[in-house]
Motif scaffolding. Sequence first.
Motif, PDB file in Angstrom:
ATOM      1  N   LEU A 261     -11.509  49.771 -50.927  1.00  0.00           N
ATOM      2  CA  LEU A 261     -11.593  49.900 -49.476  1.00  0.00           C
ATOM      3  C   LEU A 261     -10.239  50.317 -48.901  1.00  0.00           C
ATOM      4  CD1 LEU A 261     -13.156  49.565 -46.832  1.00  0.00           C
ATOM      5  CD2 LEU A 261     -12.594  47.126 -46.886  1.00  0.00           C
ATOM      6  N   GLY A 262      -9.165  49.753 -49.460  1.00  0.00           N
ATOM      7  CA  GLY A 262      -7.815  50.105 -49.013  1.00  0.00           C
ATOM      8  C   GLY A 262      -7.492  51.566 -49.267  1.00  0.00           C
ATOM      9  N   LEU A 263      -7.915  52.074 -50.421  1.00  0.00           N
ATOM     10  CA  LEU A 263      -7.693  53.491 -50.741  1.00  0.00           C
ATOM     11  C   LEU A 263      -8.447  54.394 -49.757  1.00  0.00           C
ATOM     12  CD1 LEU A 263      -7.990  53.379 -54.654  1.00  0.00           C
ATOM     13  CD2 LEU A 263      -5.896  53.556 -53.299  1.00  0.00           C
ATOM     14  N   TYR A 264      -9.674  54.000 -49.427  1.00  0.00           N
ATOM     15  CA  TYR A 264     -10.469  54.761 -48.463  1.00  0.00           C
ATOM     16  C   TYR A 264      -9.799  54.747 -47.094  1.00  0.00           C
ATOM     17  CZ  TYR A 264     -14.415  56.133 -45.491  1.00  0.00           C
ATOM     18  OH  TYR A 264     -15.217  56.766 -44.577  1.00  0.00           O
ATOM     19  N   GLU A 337       0.773  52.248 -56.011  1.00  0.00           N
ATOM     20  CA  GLU A 337      -0.563  51.640 -56.088  1.00  0.00           C
ATOM     21  C   GLU A 337      -1.627  52.481 -55.392  1.00  0.00           C
ATOM     22  OE1 GLU A 337       1.042  47.692 -54.523  1.00  0.00           O
ATOM     23  OE2 GLU A 337      -0.683  47.069 -55.725  1.00  0.00           O
ATOM     24  N   PHE A 338      -1.193  53.366 -54.492  1.00  0.00           N
ATOM     25  CA  PHE A 338      -2.134  54.134 -53.672  1.00  0.00           C
ATOM     26  C   PHE A 338      -2.322  55.574 -54.158  1.00  0.00           C
ATOM     27  CE2 PHE A 338      -0.650  50.707 -50.997  1.00  0.00           C
ATOM     28  CZ  PHE A 338      -1.778  50.322 -50.279  1.00  0.00           C
ATOM     29  N   LEU A 339      -1.782  55.917 -55.316  1.00  0.00           N
ATOM     30  CA  LEU A 339      -1.845  57.304 -55.782  1.00  0.00           C
ATOM     31  C   LEU A 339      -3.272  57.790 -56.060  1.00  0.00           C
ATOM     32  CD1 LEU A 339       1.307  57.706 -58.054  1.00  0.00           C
ATOM     33  CD2 LEU A 339       0.812  58.880 -55.901  1.00  0.00           C
ATOM     34  N   GLU A 340      -4.188  56.856 -56.287  1.00  0.00           N
ATOM     35  CA  GLU A 340      -5.589  57.269 -56.506  1.00  0.00           C
ATOM     36  C   GLU A 340      -6.206  57.912 -55.270  1.00  0.00           C
ATOM     37  OE1 GLU A 340      -8.196  54.913 -59.464  1.00  0.00           O
ATOM     38  OE2 GLU A 340      -6.969  53.397 -58.458  1.00  0.00           O
ATOM     39  N   GLY A 397     -17.278  58.938 -57.789  1.00  0.00           N
ATOM     40  CA  GLY A 397     -16.146  58.065 -57.503  1.00  0.00           C
ATOM     41  C   GLY A 397     -15.375  58.516 -56.271  1.00  0.00           C
ATOM     42  N   LEU A 398     -14.071  58.309 -56.269  1.00  0.00           N
ATOM     43  CA  LEU A 398     -13.240  58.641 -55.111  1.00  0.00           C
ATOM     44  C   LEU A 398     -13.299  60.119 -54.750  1.00  0.00           C
ATOM     45  CD1 LEU A 398     -10.113  56.437 -55.937  1.00  0.00           C
ATOM     46  CD2 LEU A 398     -11.768  56.045 -54.107  1.00  0.00           C
ATOM     47  N   LEU A 399     -13.450  60.972 -55.752  1.00  0.00           N
ATOM     48  CA  LEU A 399     -13.581  62.412 -55.499  1.00  0.00           C
ATOM     49  C   LEU A 399     -14.762  62.694 -54.579  1.00  0.00           C
ATOM     50  CD1 LEU A 399     -12.164  65.077 -56.575  1.00  0.00           C
ATOM     51  CD2 LEU A 399     -14.106  65.269 -58.132  1.00  0.00           C
TER      52      LEU A 399
END
Length: 481
Positions: A261-264, A337-340, A397-399
Amino acid sequence: MKQKKFHRIIFKNTGLFGLSQLIKMGVRLVSNKVAALFLGPMGIGIIGLLENILALIQGFTNFGIASSSVREIALVTNDTLEENLQEQRLLKIIYKWALTTGVLGLLVTLLFAKRISLEVFESESNYKWIMVLGIYFIFTSISTIRIAILQAKTKVVSIVKYNIVIAIFSSIISIIGYYFFGINGIIPVVLFTSLIGFLVSLYFTRNIKILPSSISIKQTFKEGLPMAKLGLLLSVSVIFGQICFYLIRWFLKENYSFEILGLYQVSNTILVGYLGLVFTAMSNDFYPRLCNYENDKESFNNLVNDQTELALFIVVPAVFVLYLIAPYLIKLLYSKEFLEVLLILKIGLVAIVLKAIAWPIGYIPLIKGNKLLYLKQNLLGDGINVIASIVFFYYFGLLGLGLAMVVMFLISGIYNYYVAINYYNFKFRKDTLRVLFFSIISSIIALFSIFIFDFILFNPILIILTLVSGIYSLRHLKNKI
């Protein structure tokens, strides 16, 4: 000559708003870095979820008065005494509605405080803080209305100053709150930021006169009802959009983790919070100005064309630069930590180019008074976003979250253009079509280059595209201004 005049005015005012947004972004970089270091992906996810819920409550309780009032004030603003008195009466009614809707937001927060605490913090222990946070809606409702009035009266310099002051104070409050209190500082930061916004908005609107005589509650309700009806339709769009964002966040939190959720949330901050500043800067001038040409078909169409061109001249090079520096920017703004997030940006950045095309023509039904058609446009985009985000994330996934944004703006852009040409006989000029073609083709090439070379600083194709698009934009701006 009129077209050059439009370009000059748009560029000047966008430049002023853009300056404030750049300063705003600059000071936010520091507060975001502090948040990333002391809260981590989980804390960033909580902030995003809390902001989403606050926006939902605000959407349900504010009746969209701020949005609808811009058009009404812009139409009555004049130097003649009669219309000046009409404006002062309208402003007094709007202020009363703002206070009422703010109190309504407070009451809803008090009623659902335990539920909100459980949803955001997965515990009811923070419900008293949530109850106190209800005051946020009174502060925000009043400050939002007052800034909408400045926008309607095209007080560009005042809005720019307001944005700069708020950005600086908000960042200071965020840094202090997150540094000393960590996750426990999130609610106080939101509350004190809204208080500062309220106080600063009072200062910048202190010279705007309102009718000194009193207006009864009955008259306030009766005369404000048309704005509330228009605003309610706009609110439906905002509420639906926030529900869609909430569903995406809920899906990510419940089925995956607060970290995802943080990455989003970070991807949204970059795509909407940073690149979106371009559209925020433009809308402050574009919307009220377009209202003035509602009945002048040629000028109306030219203004939409000019705004589309300017949006692309700014956005396209900005997207290419972000492609080049994204890994370094994320580490600078947040942490490793946020590179994804790069997986979302890989395709998602191209969506901003599509938004630059869809965004100006999307205003046409609203200005022309077709509220339901404007609502349909927004509901379509938000509906596609939530469905595509959940489905594509499940498979890719995130993509997939980045791909969902492209699909959303592609389909909504095609629909917006269909509406514009069929209902309002709108057409893109030949020179605008050339800019569109260049922007889309260069964006497709950039996307392919990212899949070939990935995010590296010395991507030869991207470097060439960035230089070419920058020169292309500067050359055209010089000719048009």
